[in-house]
Design an enzyme around this catalytic site. Sequence first.
Site, PDB file in Angstrom:
ATOM      1  N   HIS A  43     -33.667 -32.692 -48.760  1.00 47.42           N
ATOM      2  CA  HIS A  43     -32.991 -33.429 -49.830  1.00 47.42           C
ATOM      3  C   HIS A  43     -33.784 -34.656 -50.253  1.00 47.42           C
ATOM      4  O   HIS A  43     -33.997 -35.576 -49.471  1.00 47.42           O
ATOM      5  CB  HIS A  43     -31.611 -33.857 -49.312  1.00 47.42           C
ATOM      6  CG  HIS A  43     -30.785 -34.607 -50.288  1.00 47.42           C
ATOM      7  ND1 HIS A  43     -30.331 -35.883 -50.041  1.00 47.42           N
ATOM      8  CD2 HIS A  43     -30.304 -34.264 -51.514  1.00 47.42           C
ATOM      9  CE1 HIS A  43     -29.601 -36.298 -51.051  1.00 47.42           C
ATOM     10  NE2 HIS A  43     -29.565 -35.336 -51.962  1.00 47.42           N
ATOM     11  N   HIS A  85     -33.845 -40.655 -58.275  1.00 46.22           N
ATOM     12  CA  HIS A  85     -32.440 -40.237 -58.202  1.00 46.22           C
ATOM     13  C   HIS A  85     -31.515 -41.062 -59.068  1.00 46.22           C
ATOM     14  O   HIS A  85     -30.715 -40.527 -59.843  1.00 46.22           O
ATOM     15  CB  HIS A  85     -31.945 -40.287 -56.753  1.00 46.22           C
ATOM     16  CG  HIS A  85     -30.507 -39.930 -56.606  1.00 46.22           C
ATOM     17  ND1 HIS A  85     -29.487 -40.868 -56.676  1.00 46.22           N
ATOM     18  CD2 HIS A  85     -29.897 -38.737 -56.414  1.00 46.22           C
ATOM     19  CE1 HIS A  85     -28.332 -40.269 -56.528  1.00 46.22           C
ATOM     20  NE2 HIS A  85     -28.540 -38.970 -56.364  1.00 46.22           N
TER      21      HIS A  85
END
Length: 292
Positions: A43, A85
């Site tokens: 991730h 992100h």
Amino acid sequence: MKDFFSALLMVSIAFGMFTGPALAAQDGPITKQQQQKMINVAHRGASGHAPENTMPAFQKGVEMKADYIEIDVQMTKDGKLVIIHDATVNRTTNGTGAVKDLTLEELKQLDAGSWFSEKYAGEKIPTFEEVLDAFRGKTGILIELKLPERYPGIEEKVAEALIERNMHKPGNKKIVIQSFNHESIDKSKKLLPLLPHGVLLGDEWADVTDEQLAEFAAYADYFNPTLSIVTPELVDRVHAAGMKIYPYTSRSQEQAYELFSLDVDGIITDYPEHVYDHPGKKTIVNNTLDLL
């Protein structure tokens, strides 16, 4: 002996409280065969070990033999694709401001590593193309279109970069595109019909209906929910709809064990070693701590 079992019961109850009600476990230890077939997704790279969405995090994921690295794609003020992100650079760099309001040159001047550790001081925000060129053929790449509603045309730009590198063909299915914006995924699927796509889902999808699953399955190959809503029934229904399921984001060994027991197809995790670490010391059985 009575005190020992009382203490064990207390630990079991406490552990059950903190793992959440949605996850249920299998009736026996996790096997090595289960581990070997589980898809391991790093991730934002191996973000438990290096600053997320940077080249060192992606390289660490490869070194730890993750099947995929997961990356977040956004777009700069001057239309360049970058890997970060958050909607702003505030948390993961020494700068401030929205990604969409900064040029690539401005973003490249920021330090994207010091927030994590001085060891990574000076790390830069990578471009989408830099990541593709560095890691294609080395690992799978799970591409998240992050906040595509802010970036008109981002689906086309991602498609162009993949097509330019001949990465738009199914091959070994090592490129997957996903997003929380399901309209964006529908659009991307039309642009890249040979590539698998996935929908990301939060807590509000805990009561997803069979009709909604069928609608997703018309353009999505993966149904990737937050782990808090994953149940054996949901996994079965997703599989019945013809999709695979990669829950996010596992951040503890116990969460990884429980996801194993639910027969999911893959685990999105900050710690790839949790997926490969054989549970020889402990496993979760019916929400209790089973000491082996």
